[in-house]
Enzyme design. Structure first.
Site, PDB file in Angstrom:
ATOM      1  N   GLU A  59      -4.408  -1.421  -1.251  1.00 25.24           N
ATOM      2  CA  GLU A  59      -5.325  -2.289  -0.516  1.00 25.24           C
ATOM      3  C   GLU A  59      -6.648  -1.582  -0.233  1.00 25.24           C
ATOM      4  O   GLU A  59      -7.711  -2.204  -0.268  1.00 25.24           O
ATOM      5  CB  GLU A  59      -4.688  -2.750   0.795  1.00 25.24           C
ATOM      6  CG  GLU A  59      -3.501  -3.665   0.649  1.00 25.24           C
ATOM      7  CD  GLU A  59      -2.188  -2.909   0.451  1.00 25.24           C
ATOM      8  OE1 GLU A  59      -1.140  -3.560   0.393  1.00 25.24           O
ATOM      9  OE2 GLU A  59      -2.218  -1.661   0.347  1.00 25.24           O
ATOM     10  N   PRO A 267       4.240   9.207  -9.899  1.00 28.09           N
ATOM     11  CA  PRO A 267       5.006   8.463  -8.883  1.00 28.09           C
ATOM     12  C   PRO A 267       4.080   7.747  -7.908  1.00 28.09           C
ATOM     13  O   PRO A 267       2.957   8.194  -7.631  1.00 28.09           O
ATOM     14  CB  PRO A 267       5.818   9.556  -8.181  1.00 28.09           C
ATOM     15  CG  PRO A 267       5.892  10.676  -9.175  1.00 28.09           C
ATOM     16  CD  PRO A 267       4.573  10.634  -9.899  1.00 28.09           C
ATOM     17  N   MET A 308      -3.418  13.577  -5.938  1.00 25.33           N
ATOM     18  CA  MET A 308      -3.870  12.301  -5.387  1.00 25.33           C
ATOM     19  C   MET A 308      -5.244  11.938  -5.948  1.00 25.33           C
ATOM     20  O   MET A 308      -6.098  12.803  -6.143  1.00 25.33           O
ATOM     21  CB  MET A 308      -3.936  12.376  -3.863  1.00 25.33           C
ATOM     22  CG  MET A 308      -2.586  12.623  -3.189  1.00 25.33           C
ATOM     23  SD  MET A 308      -1.400  11.308  -3.499  1.00 25.33           S
ATOM     24  CE  MET A 308      -2.193   9.944  -2.651  1.00 25.33           C
ATOM     25  N   PRO A 335      -2.265  -4.152 -12.435  1.00 20.97           N
ATOM     26  CA  PRO A 335      -2.472  -3.860 -13.861  1.00 20.97           C
ATOM     27  C   PRO A 335      -3.934  -3.884 -14.292  1.00 20.97           C
ATOM     28  O   PRO A 335      -4.241  -3.595 -15.449  1.00 20.97           O
ATOM     29  CB  PRO A 335      -1.701  -4.997 -14.549  1.00 20.97           C
ATOM     30  CG  PRO A 335      -1.821  -6.145 -13.604  1.00 20.97           C
ATOM     31  CD  PRO A 335      -1.833  -5.545 -12.214  1.00 20.97           C
TER      32      PRO A 335
END
Length: 423
Positions: A59, A267, A308, A335
């Site tokens: 978000e 991940p 990150m 995507p």
């Protein structure tokens, strides 16, 4: 359930929440030093900010163009970006730095939210996607603070869940000032739950408004070449533990056909970095961690993306992409990031969090849905060995993303209508 019973239940669960936060604090400095923020303590010393709430990393990244547009339109008002997770917090700091204020959004306890709003006196509160908190919305309404749900989406599954607690959800929706919805299907679901249709505006998704210049694309190519050279590479991004085994199985099959192929597995959550590396080694791969900072060894078969903020560049430099959370019932992740780079996209069947976008990409033959590790291996082999097909996909992807941009301006107009009318 109504708001009163919801508040009572949340109050009863608070001791368990404190235990959970304490447990997380043992492992994470970001939790350890900031528990007070979860109860509205230690807030930034500002008045009348525009508050933009983004739950987590996804978000936050989607909200970036909207936040920057708000800063340009309202330079006299500070912007406070709130999140609920450390990954979201890290993205706020990395992407926006000192240009915004930041803290965790407090727990939705009635007294805590009332104090939070009285302390800051926001000019408006903007909630991203489906971040609906009953006490936050209620006390904003009581204090005449506009609340806008931006980039709003609501899957059929989520709508059914909300319908079960209509006594809580319907009054909350009626107290919203405006909803800038991504698609008309999302809007119809909100209206069916009680949102007044006059508060609804279809604006498209902010996720299309990725600003990728030729320089960005060249940087991604150079980054990839420096990291792994000219090897065929597929990046599996935002992957969850339930998907590791299927991805590794597909890669083992791929290596039989393309011995120098490289899997970059990223991940979704940092706490899974070590488990992903261990799982890759257990499957017999030559493994490497991205955090080592070294270029990928020629013998390396799997690179674990345990840093990150690099997934965008990894997608941009890859041959093709798999977007995670979709082989298991997590709803999938965005995507559009690999598609905006013109990359073929593979996803499992469970992409209901991005249903409209996924279906549209599938219709353009940019996204291929796979159901098993064998289907994934087959799709990988076909795409890696067919450069003409990849170029056709790239052309279709770039055209599709370009044709759907402009949501930032449309959603800014919805927000401005509420802000300016209050002023």
């Amino acid at each position: 359930m109504n708001r009163i019973s919801y508040s009572a239940l949340l109050l009863l669960l608070t001791p368990l929440l404190l235990v959970y936060l304490g447990f997380r604090a043992l492992k994470s400095a970001d939790y350890r030093g900031r528990i007070g923020e979860r109860f509205g303590l230690g807030l930034p010393k500002i008045q009348r900010p525009i508050v933009v709430h983004c739950a987590s990393m996804g978000e936050t990244l989607a909200a970036l163009p909207l936040i920057r547009a708000l800063q340009q339109r309202y330079p006299q008002l500070p912007v406070l970006v709130t999140t609920t997770t450390p990954t979201g917090s890290a993205q706020v700091k990395q992407q926006l730095g000192d240009s915004v204020y930041h803290c965790y959004l407090p727990i939705d306890l009635s007294g805590v939210m009332r104090r939070f709003l009285q302390r800051l006196q926001p000019s408006a509160v903007i909630l991203m996607e489906t971040e609906l908190w009953p006490n936050l919305v209620h006390h904003c309404y009581r204090q005449q603070i506009p609340v806008i749900l931006a980039n709003a989406r609501l899957s059929q599954r989520s709508a059914k869940g909300y319908a079960r607690v209509g006594g809580l959800v319907t009054p909350m929706l009626k107290q919203l000032s405006a909803v800038a919805v991504q698609h008309n299907q999302d809007g119809a679901r909100f209206v069916s739950l009680g949102l007044p249709a006059g508060k609804l505006t279809e604006c498209g998704s902010l996720k299309f408004d990725l600003k990728l210049s030729d320089h960005d694309r060249q940087q991604a190519r150079e980054f990839a070449f420096t990291l792994w050279g000219e090897r065929p590479v597929w990046v599996a991004g935002s992957v969850h533990p339930g998907e590791f085994a299927a991805l590794f199985s597909a890669h083992q099959q791929l290596l039989k056909q393309q011995a120098d192929a490289l899997l970059v597995l990223v991940p979704r959550h940092p706490e899974q970095f070590e488990a992903a590396f261990a799982a890759a080694c257990d499957h017999g791969f030559d493994c490497q961690r991205r955090s080592s900072g070294a270029a990928v060894d020629g013998q390396t078969q799997v690179l674990i993306g345990d840093t990150m903020g690099e997934l965008k560049r990894l997608f941009g430099g890859a041959t093709l992409a798999y977007v995670g959370g979709s082989l298991i019932e997590r709803g999938g992740h965005n995507p559009l990031e690999p598609a905006a780079f013109g990359k073929p996209v593979l996803m499992g069947p469970h992409y209901f969090n991005f249903q409209q976008i996924g279906d549209a990409l599938k219709a353009q033959q940019v996204l291929e849905v796979i159901h098993s590790n064998d289907e994934l291996a087959q799709a990988l082999q076909q795409l890696l060995f067919e450069p003409k097909r990849r170029q056709q996909i790239a052309d279709a992807a770039l055209e599709f993303v370009g044709n759907n941009q402009g949501a930032t301006e449309r959603q800014l107009a919805v927000i401005a209508a509420s802000l300016d009318s209050r002023a």
